[in-house]
Write a protein that holds these residues in place. Structure first.
Motif, PDB file in Angstrom:
ATOM      1  N   GLY A 124       6.114   9.505   9.203  1.00  0.00           N
ATOM      2  CA  GLY A 124       6.628   8.289   9.555  1.00  0.00           C
ATOM      3  C   GLY A 124       6.765   7.950  10.804  1.00  0.00           C
ATOM      4  N   ASP A 125       8.112   7.437  11.199  1.00  0.00           N
ATOM      5  CA  ASP A 125       8.372   6.893  12.599  1.00  0.00           C
ATOM      6  C   ASP A 125       8.529   7.878  13.499  1.00  0.00           C
ATOM      7  OD1 ASP A 125       8.378   4.265  11.763  1.00  0.00           O
ATOM      8  OD2 ASP A 125      10.291   4.257  11.119  1.00  0.00           O
ATOM      9  N   PHE A 126       8.707   9.099  13.164  1.00  0.00           N
ATOM     10  CA  PHE A 126       8.808  10.252  14.011  1.00  0.00           C
ATOM     11  C   PHE A 126       7.553  10.502  15.121  1.00  0.00           C
ATOM     12  CE2 PHE A 126       8.472  14.930  15.034  1.00  0.00           C
ATOM     13  CZ  PHE A 126       9.634  15.247  15.674  1.00  0.00           C
ATOM     14  N   ALA A 127       6.369  10.307  14.280  1.00  0.00           N
ATOM     15  CA  ALA A 127       5.100  10.376  15.237  1.00  0.00           C
ATOM     16  C   ALA A 127       4.043   9.301  14.688  1.00  0.00           C
ATOM     17  CB  ALA A 127       4.515  11.919  15.032  1.00  0.00           C
ATOM     18  N   LYS A 175       1.021  -1.096   0.036  1.00  0.00           N
ATOM     19  CA  LYS A 175      -0.034  -0.104   0.005  1.00  0.00           C
ATOM     20  C   LYS A 175       0.793   1.221   0.088  1.00  0.00           C
ATOM     21  CE  LYS A 175      -2.019   1.549   3.631  1.00  0.00           C
ATOM     22  NZ  LYS A 175      -2.916   1.683   4.935  1.00  0.00           N
ATOM     23  N   GLU A 176       0.375   2.390  -0.748  1.00  0.00           N
ATOM     24  CA  GLU A 176       0.874   3.514  -1.025  1.00  0.00           C
ATOM     25  C   GLU A 176       1.023   4.339   0.427  1.00  0.00           C
ATOM     26  OE1 GLU A 176       3.145   6.714  -2.603  1.00  0.00           O
ATOM     27  OE2 GLU A 176       2.986   4.860  -3.274  1.00  0.00           O
ATOM     28  N   PRO A 177       2.145   4.595   1.143  1.00  0.00           N
ATOM     29  CA  PRO A 177       2.107   5.480   2.183  1.00  0.00           C
ATOM     30  C   PRO A 177       0.958   6.556   2.221  1.00  0.00           C
ATOM     31  CG  PRO A 177       4.390   5.099   1.767  1.00  0.00           C
ATOM     32  CD  PRO A 177       3.514   4.672   0.561  1.00  0.00           C
ATOM     33  N   SER A 178       0.511   6.859   3.165  1.00  0.00           N
ATOM     34  CA  SER A 178      -0.598   8.227   3.261  1.00  0.00           C
ATOM     35  C   SER A 178       0.328   9.433   3.271  1.00  0.00           C
ATOM     36  CB  SER A 178      -1.434   7.979   4.619  1.00  0.00           C
ATOM     37  OG  SER A 178      -0.627   7.805   5.769  1.00  0.00           O
ATOM     38  N   GLY A 179      -0.238  10.526   3.259  1.00  0.00           N
ATOM     39  CA  GLY A 179       0.401  11.810   3.254  1.00  0.00           C
ATOM     40  C   GLY A 179       1.070  11.907   4.833  1.00  0.00           C
ATOM     41  N   ALA A 180       0.217  11.482   5.790  1.00  0.00           N
ATOM     42  CA  ALA A 180       0.709  11.640   7.235  1.00  0.00           C
ATOM     43  C   ALA A 180       1.986  10.695   7.330  1.00  0.00           C
ATOM     44  CB  ALA A 180      -0.523  11.125   8.116  1.00  0.00           C
ATOM     45  N   GLU A 181       2.015   9.462   6.875  1.00  0.00           N
ATOM     46  CA  GLU A 181       2.910   8.468   6.808  1.00  0.00           C
ATOM     47  C   GLU A 181       4.274   9.239   5.991  1.00  0.00           C
ATOM     48  OE1 GLU A 181       5.021   5.302   7.939  1.00  0.00           O
ATOM     49  OE2 GLU A 181       3.266   5.671   8.615  1.00  0.00           O
ATOM     50  N   LYS A 182       4.013   9.608   5.055  1.00  0.00           N
ATOM     51  CA  LYS A 182       5.366  10.434   4.418  1.00  0.00           C
ATOM     52  C   LYS A 182       5.754  11.546   5.111  1.00  0.00           C
ATOM     53  CE  LYS A 182       3.712   9.259  -0.418  1.00  0.00           C
ATOM     54  NZ  LYS A 182       3.008   9.626  -1.586  1.00  0.00           N
ATOM     55  N   ALA A 196       1.804   7.665  16.559  1.00  0.00           N
ATOM     56  CA  ALA A 196       0.680   7.700  16.938  1.00  0.00           C
ATOM     57  C   ALA A 196      -0.226   8.745  16.150  1.00  0.00           C
ATOM     58  CB  ALA A 196       0.510   8.013  18.427  1.00  0.00           C
ATOM     59  N   LEU A 197       0.354   9.998  15.898  1.00  0.00           N
ATOM     60  CA  LEU A 197      -0.388  11.078  14.941  1.00  0.00           C
ATOM     61  C   LEU A 197      -0.894  10.261  13.514  1.00  0.00           C
ATOM     62  CD1 LEU A 197      -1.687  13.845  14.777  1.00  0.00           C
ATOM     63  CD2 LEU A 197       0.765  14.651  14.107  1.00  0.00           C
ATOM     64  N   VAL A 198       0.238   9.643  13.001  1.00  0.00           N
ATOM     65  CA  VAL A 198       0.079   8.951  11.647  1.00  0.00           C
ATOM     66  C   VAL A 198      -1.394   8.173  11.865  1.00  0.00           C
ATOM     67  CG1 VAL A 198       0.820   7.522  10.106  1.00  0.00           C
ATOM     68  CG2 VAL A 198       2.512   9.344  10.835  1.00  0.00           C
ATOM     69  N   ALA A 199      -1.223   7.124  12.957  1.00  0.00           N
ATOM     70  CA  ALA A 199      -2.254   6.289  12.903  1.00  0.00           C
ATOM     71  C   ALA A 199      -3.641   6.935  13.265  1.00  0.00           C
ATOM     72  CB  ALA A 199      -1.827   4.980  14.265  1.00  0.00           C
ATOM     73  N   TYR A 200      -3.651   7.910  14.366  1.00  0.00           N
ATOM     74  CA  TYR A 200      -5.004   8.799  14.242  1.00  0.00           C
ATOM     75  C   TYR A 200      -5.488   9.367  13.137  1.00  0.00           C
ATOM     76  CZ  TYR A 200      -3.954   8.256  19.413  1.00  0.00           C
ATOM     77  OH  TYR A 200      -3.634   7.579  20.460  1.00  0.00           O
ATOM     78  N   THR A 201      -4.410  10.129  12.474  1.00  0.00           N
ATOM     79  CA  THR A 201      -4.950  10.453  11.117  1.00  0.00           C
ATOM     80  C   THR A 201      -5.369   9.437  10.078  1.00  0.00           C
ATOM     81  OG1 THR A 201      -3.206  12.048  11.500  1.00  0.00           O
ATOM     82  CG2 THR A 201      -4.050  11.891   9.076  1.00  0.00           C
ATOM     83  N   ASP A 202      -4.743   8.401   9.998  1.00  0.00           N
ATOM     84  CA  ASP A 202      -5.281   7.565   8.751  1.00  0.00           C
ATOM     85  C   ASP A 202      -6.333   6.592   9.236  1.00  0.00           C
ATOM     86  OD1 ASP A 202      -3.040   8.204   7.193  1.00  0.00           O
ATOM     87  OD2 ASP A 202      -1.591   6.675   7.600  1.00  0.00           O
ATOM     88  N   ASP A 203      -6.450   6.163  10.664  1.00  0.00           N
ATOM     89  CA  ASP A 203      -7.522   5.269  11.050  1.00  0.00           C
ATOM     90  C   ASP A 203      -8.546   5.888  11.511  1.00  0.00           C
ATOM     91  OD1 ASP A 203      -5.192   3.365  10.459  1.00  0.00           O
ATOM     92  OD2 ASP A 203      -4.705   3.090  12.559  1.00  0.00           O
TER      93      ASP A 203
END
Length: 108
Positions: A15-18, A5-12, A20-27
């Motif tokens: 990534g590993d920096f935040a 799967k293409e990484p989301s904008g939040a993941e890009k 939890a924020l990526v997960a909340y944004t995406d999920d």
């Protein structure tokens, strides 16, 4: 097995920096809130553009103007919404948002 799967904008962005924020944004935000049936994607986009404009958060506006177009809003509708908000959000915020919209739609 690798996730193709293409990484989301939040993941890009974070990534590993935040993570939890990526997960909340995406999920939660895009995985649950944006999928609620009570508002159409176009209506959610118009509300989001209005909220970003009124709060002066133009960094997020470029993405959401593009998403609004994907969700069926026309450039004319988005320009009109920002124009309308000048009277409710304040002239400087609307002018800033319109400058972002012009760059996003016309590239200058």
């Amino acid at each position: 097995m690798a996730d193709d799967k293409e990484p989301s904008g939040a993941e890009k962005m974070f990534g590993d920096f935040a993570p939890a924020l990526v997960a909340y944004t995406d999920d939660v935000l895009f995985g649950q809130v944006w999928k609620r049936p009570e508002l159409s994607p176009k209506e959610r986009s118009l509300v989001t553009v209005a909220a970003l404009t009124t709060s002066g958060n133009t960094d997020q506006l470029v993405y959401h103007l593009g998403l609004a177009k994907e969700n069926g809003a026309t450039e004319q509708e988005l320009v009109e919404a920002i124009t309308h908000l000048a009277y409710y959000a304040g002239w400087p915020k609307a002018m800033s948002a319109m400058a972002v919209a012009k760059r996003a739609f016309r590239g200058n």
